[in-house]
Design a protein around this motif. Structure first.
Motif, PDB file in Angstrom:
ATOM      1  N   GLU A  91      62.300   8.358  83.197  1.00  0.00           N
ATOM      2  CA  GLU A  91      63.367   8.067  82.242  1.00  0.00           C
ATOM      3  C   GLU A  91      64.478   9.111  82.330  1.00  0.00           C
ATOM      4  O   GLU A  91      65.668   8.772  82.251  1.00  0.00           O
ATOM      5  CB  GLU A  91      62.782   8.016  80.825  1.00  0.00           C
ATOM      6  CG  GLU A  91      61.875   6.814  80.600  1.00  0.00           C
ATOM      7  CD  GLU A  91      61.219   6.830  79.225  1.00  0.00           C
ATOM      8  OE1 GLU A  91      61.372   7.835  78.488  1.00  0.00           O
ATOM      9  OE2 GLU A  91      60.539   5.838  78.888  1.00  0.00           O
ATOM     10  N   ALA A  92      64.103  10.358  82.520  1.00  0.00           N
ATOM     11  CA  ALA A  92      65.098  11.418  82.681  1.00  0.00           C
ATOM     12  C   ALA A  92      65.922  11.199  83.940  1.00  0.00           C
ATOM     13  O   ALA A  92      67.146  11.419  83.950  1.00  0.00           O
ATOM     14  CB  ALA A  92      64.412  12.783  82.721  1.00  0.00           C
ATOM     15  N   ALA A  93      65.270  10.766  85.011  1.00  0.00           N
ATOM     16  CA  ALA A  93      65.984  10.512  86.267  1.00  0.00           C
ATOM     17  C   ALA A  93      67.075   9.472  86.065  1.00  0.00           C
ATOM     18  O   ALA A  93      68.171   9.573  86.636  1.00  0.00           O
ATOM     19  CB  ALA A  93      65.006  10.045  87.341  1.00  0.00           C
ATOM     20  N   GLY A  94      66.816   8.474  85.232  1.00  0.00           N
ATOM     21  CA  GLY A  94      67.808   7.441  84.966  1.00  0.00           C
ATOM     22  C   GLY A  94      69.000   7.930  84.171  1.00  0.00           C
ATOM     23  O   GLY A  94      70.030   7.248  84.112  1.00  0.00           O
ATOM     24  N   LEU A  95      68.874   9.123  83.577  1.00  0.00           N
ATOM     25  CA  LEU A  95      69.966   9.697  82.797  1.00  0.00           C
ATOM     26  C   LEU A  95      70.764  10.747  83.564  1.00  0.00           C
ATOM     27  O   LEU A  95      71.775  11.246  83.070  1.00  0.00           O
ATOM     28  CB  LEU A  95      69.396  10.344  81.527  1.00  0.00           C
ATOM     29  CG  LEU A  95      68.773   9.397  80.506  1.00  0.00           C
ATOM     30  CD1 LEU A  95      67.920  10.172  79.512  1.00  0.00           C
ATOM     31  CD2 LEU A  95      69.856   8.606  79.784  1.00  0.00           C
ATOM     32  N   SER A  96      70.319  11.079  84.770  1.00  0.00           N
ATOM     33  CA  SER A  96      70.955  12.150  85.536  1.00  0.00           C
ATOM     34  C   SER A  96      72.115  11.632  86.372  1.00  0.00           C
ATOM     35  O   SER A  96      72.017  10.577  87.013  1.00  0.00           O
ATOM     36  CB  SER A  96      69.928  12.822  86.452  1.00  0.00           C
ATOM     37  OG  SER A  96      70.546  13.799  87.262  1.00  0.00           O
ATOM     38  N   ASP A  97      73.212  12.398  86.381  1.00  0.00           N
ATOM     39  CA  ASP A  97      74.357  12.071  87.233  1.00  0.00           C
ATOM     40  C   ASP A  97      74.245  12.726  88.607  1.00  0.00           C
ATOM     41  O   ASP A  97      75.106  12.512  89.463  1.00  0.00           O
ATOM     42  CB  ASP A  97      75.652  12.534  86.559  1.00  0.00           C
ATOM     43  CG  ASP A  97      75.916  11.814  85.253  1.00  0.00           C
ATOM     44  OD1 ASP A  97      75.608  10.609  85.172  1.00  0.00           O
ATOM     45  OD2 ASP A  97      76.419  12.456  84.310  1.00  0.00           O
ATOM     46  N   ASP A  98      73.217  13.538  88.812  1.00  0.00           N
ATOM     47  CA  ASP A  98      72.991  14.241  90.068  1.00  0.00           C
ATOM     48  C   ASP A  98      71.954  13.452  90.863  1.00  0.00           C
ATOM     49  O   ASP A  98      70.772  13.426  90.517  1.00  0.00           O
ATOM     50  CB  ASP A  98      72.492  15.664  89.769  1.00  0.00           C
ATOM     51  CG  ASP A  98      72.259  16.516  91.015  1.00  0.00           C
ATOM     52  OD1 ASP A  98      71.977  15.940  92.080  1.00  0.00           O
ATOM     53  OD2 ASP A  98      72.322  17.750  90.904  1.00  0.00           O
ATOM     54  N   ALA A  99      72.384  12.788  91.932  1.00  0.00           N
ATOM     55  CA  ALA A  99      71.499  11.888  92.685  1.00  0.00           C
ATOM     56  C   ALA A  99      70.289  12.632  93.254  1.00  0.00           C
ATOM     57  O   ALA A  99      69.168  12.102  93.249  1.00  0.00           O
ATOM     58  CB  ALA A  99      72.279  11.209  93.809  1.00  0.00           C
ATOM     59  N   LYS A 100      70.514  13.847  93.760  1.00  0.00           N
ATOM     60  CA  LYS A 100      69.393  14.598  94.338  1.00  0.00           C
ATOM     61  C   LYS A 100      68.401  15.017  93.261  1.00  0.00           C
ATOM     62  O   LYS A 100      67.184  14.996  93.485  1.00  0.00           O
ATOM     63  CB  LYS A 100      69.910  15.828  95.091  1.00  0.00           C
ATOM     64  CG  LYS A 100      70.530  15.511  96.434  1.00  0.00           C
ATOM     65  CD  LYS A 100      70.766  16.790  97.245  1.00  0.00           C
ATOM     66  CE  LYS A 100      71.226  16.466  98.652  1.00  0.00           C
ATOM     67  NZ  LYS A 100      71.386  17.705  99.490  1.00  0.00           N
ATOM     68  N   PHE A 101      68.916  15.402  92.094  1.00  0.00           N
ATOM     69  CA  PHE A 101      68.031  15.796  91.007  1.00  0.00           C
ATOM     70  C   PHE A 101      67.240  14.585  90.513  1.00  0.00           C
ATOM     71  O   PHE A 101      66.035  14.685  90.236  1.00  0.00           O
ATOM     72  CB  PHE A 101      68.847  16.420  89.871  1.00  0.00           C
ATOM     73  CG  PHE A 101      68.013  16.999  88.761  1.00  0.00           C
ATOM     74  CD1 PHE A 101      67.088  18.006  89.017  1.00  0.00           C
ATOM     75  CD2 PHE A 101      68.160  16.544  87.465  1.00  0.00           C
ATOM     76  CE1 PHE A 101      66.322  18.550  87.991  1.00  0.00           C
ATOM     77  CE2 PHE A 101      67.407  17.081  86.431  1.00  0.00           C
ATOM     78  CZ  PHE A 101      66.480  18.083  86.696  1.00  0.00           C
TER      79      PHE A 101
END
Length: 539
Positions: free
Chosen positions: A176-186
């Motif tokens: 879920e956190a990944a879906g909120l990140s603007d940093d593709a690598k993160f």
């Protein structure tokens, strides 16, 4: 008497009430320090991201308690003694981790295998069992399995199954956190980390972590360090950290990054035992850590980390060095410098500094990734921790300290850092050692630095006059080179007996040092972090 401590969850106040208890003398050794989240520059989406990462970290905290002391967790949830509850939170169990593991809360002696192994099994018994059942060795020595006994036979359970409730919860939150990140690598890293938690295979996520480029947020999450396993020294315990980048301080570390291969080549150990670091990235990042759990929360408060620990990652990518600025500032200003004023000779106490201690810490973390990648045992490559056993934790901390200072001397000799700071560096090194040895000979960092202290005293590099300690600046470089060679060779050969004899000789506190530390007034043993997020361990 009730003492109010106020913490904040993204600006919403929560109040904890700590009642006086018979643990007050122990609690007084800890200095509470707020480690706030600076949310002023975060978007609404980023605040959601932070909340998801914090919740995932709380799941890792629950796993840590199941590994460390499940009975202690149940006691913490049921007790009405708020002083006891607080001391359990500080230590993550019913043993005072910075007072030679003294039991409290009705506990007996701390079991060396905690809840990672069946009760009553010694290292010798497990090793004899493995010798009789070699087909089970890989599973028993796997860092990510719990060992259980059934009808006299050992069984192993993967972490992902043993702790499925919390591991799966953490994985969901990371996705879920990944879906909120603007940093593709993160975002990719977070998804791979979620997969890793559920597969007990961290290789791909660690590779992706090494490929992050100047991330605004970073995360440590999962089973990494083996300090909890004092039986075989191989089982990793869970931890997490939410990290936020400090660009200005990070830029100062670029100087050190470029010299990692050169320091590796200069180490006083055979060439075969110092594989080349040329071409490897060694990212160094200064971060604030507004939330930590598990291994990174209880007992010893780390100010830096060097990860991953997988030697395969070291060979392919290197390792990442992280420095927790908020924890570093607290340690230096509240513990190290005040302690130095009381225990060291005045002229040298005045030379100890935050910058000097930071330089030594940078080199310590660099040195964790230097030296042998494996031990050479019977012409085979064996993981160093497996070869050395539970003494490895102290050995590795000492190696990082000493090889790091050896590397700092090399940097001075080659003009990379100013020679004029030599006295500041070594005075800060001594001040840091005097801080750690207050923990006694049970905590790995303290055990390592007790050994260093005693060796330096024997070599005349540390001295004591009129009750105060000081560095002999003329003798310490040679002593550091001599000890570096010894410790690096121990890791290279995997000689367990040699390590145990060495620490048996040098790893005990002298009467003089004990007396000097007993006279210290008003300096905490360590800091107790108070976060902007609730503490939520669950059974």
């Amino acid at each position: 008497m009730l003492v109010k401590q106020r913490i904040f969850l993204l600006g919403l106040p929560l109040v904890l009430l700590f009642a006086a208890s018979n643990l007050d003398p122990q609690l007084a050794k800890w200095k509470t320090v707020r480690m706030p989240l600076n949310s002023s520059g975060l978007s609404a989406r980023e605040k959601q991201l932070v909340s998801k990462l914090v919740e995932a970290g709380q799941a890792m905290e629950a796993v840590y308690w199941e590994q460390m002391d499940p009975e202690g967790l149940r006691l913490m949830q049921s007790t009405q003694d708020m002083g006891l509850k607080r001391f359990l939170q500080i230590n993550g169990g019913r043993w005072d981790l910075l007072a030679e593991n003294a039991p409290f809360g009705g506990a007996g002696a701390m079991p060396p295998g905690h809840a990672l192994y069946p009760a009553g099994w010694s290292r010798e018994r497990i090793e004899a069992y493995v010798k009789a059942h070699p087909e089970q060795k890989a599973a028993i020595y796997n860092p990510y399995t719990v060992v259980r006994e059934k009808a006299g036979r050992l069984e192993t359970i993967p972490y992902s199954k043993a702790y499925a409730t919390w591991v799966n919860r953490g994985a969901v939150l990371l996705r879920e956190a990944a879906g909120l990140s603007d940093d593709a690598k993160f975002a990719k890293f977070l998804r791979l980390k979620a997969d890793a938690l559920q597969k007990d295979d961290y290789y791909e996520s660690d590779l992706a972590w090494m490929d992050l480029e100047d991330p605004k947020f970073d995360v440590i999450m999962g089973p990494y360090e083996t300090y909890l396993d004092e039986l075989l020294g191989v089982k990793a315990s869970f931890s997490s950290a939410l990290l936020m980048r400090n660009d200005a301080e990070t830029r100062k570390l670029k100087l050190y990054e470029r010299y990692v291969p050169d320091v590796q080549d200069a180490l006083p150990v055979a060439e075969v035992d110092r594989p080349s670091k040329k071409g490897h990235r060694t990212p160094m990042e200064v971060m604030d850590a507004p939330f930590r759990t598990g291994d990174l929360l209880h007992g010893y408060q780390a100010v830096a980390d060097n990860l991953p620990n997988d030697p395969r990652i070291h060979e392919k990518k290197g390792s990442k060095k992280l420095f927790f600025k908020n924890f570093m500032d607290a340690r230096v200003n509240l513990v190290i410098l005040p302690l130095a004023k009381q225990v060291m000779r005045a002229d040298q106490a005045a030379k100890a500094s935050g910058d000097g201690y930071m330089a030594g810490t940078v080199m310590h973390e660099m040195a964790h990734g230097l030296g042998p990648a494996f031990a050479r045992v019977s012409a085979k490559q064996v993981p160093i921790g497996e070869a050395i056993g539970p003494a490895y934790a102290g050995l590795e901390e000492a190696k990082a300290d000493v090889a790091g200072m050896f590397g700092l001397e090399w940097l001075m000799a080659h003009g990379a850092v100013p020679k004029e700071k030599r006295e500041e560096y070594y005075a800060s090194y001594m001040a840091g050692i005097l801080r750690s040895v207050r923990f006694g000979d049970a905590e790995p960092h303290s055990k390592a630095e007790l050994m260093e202290f005693n060796f330096m005293m024997e070599q005349g590099a540390f001295r004591r006059e009129n009750g105060k300690y000081f560095v002999d600046y003329g003798k310490i470089p040679a002593a550091m080179a001599k000890l570096s060679k010894e410790l690096l060779e121990m890791e290279a050969t995997g000689d367990r007996g040699r390590v145990e004899r060495w620490f048996g000789k040098y790893g005990r506190m002298s009467a003089d040092l004990k007396s000097a530390l007993a006279g210290v007034q008003g300096v905490p043993v360590d800091v107790e972090p108070i976060y902007d997020f609730p503490y939520l361990p669950r059974s």
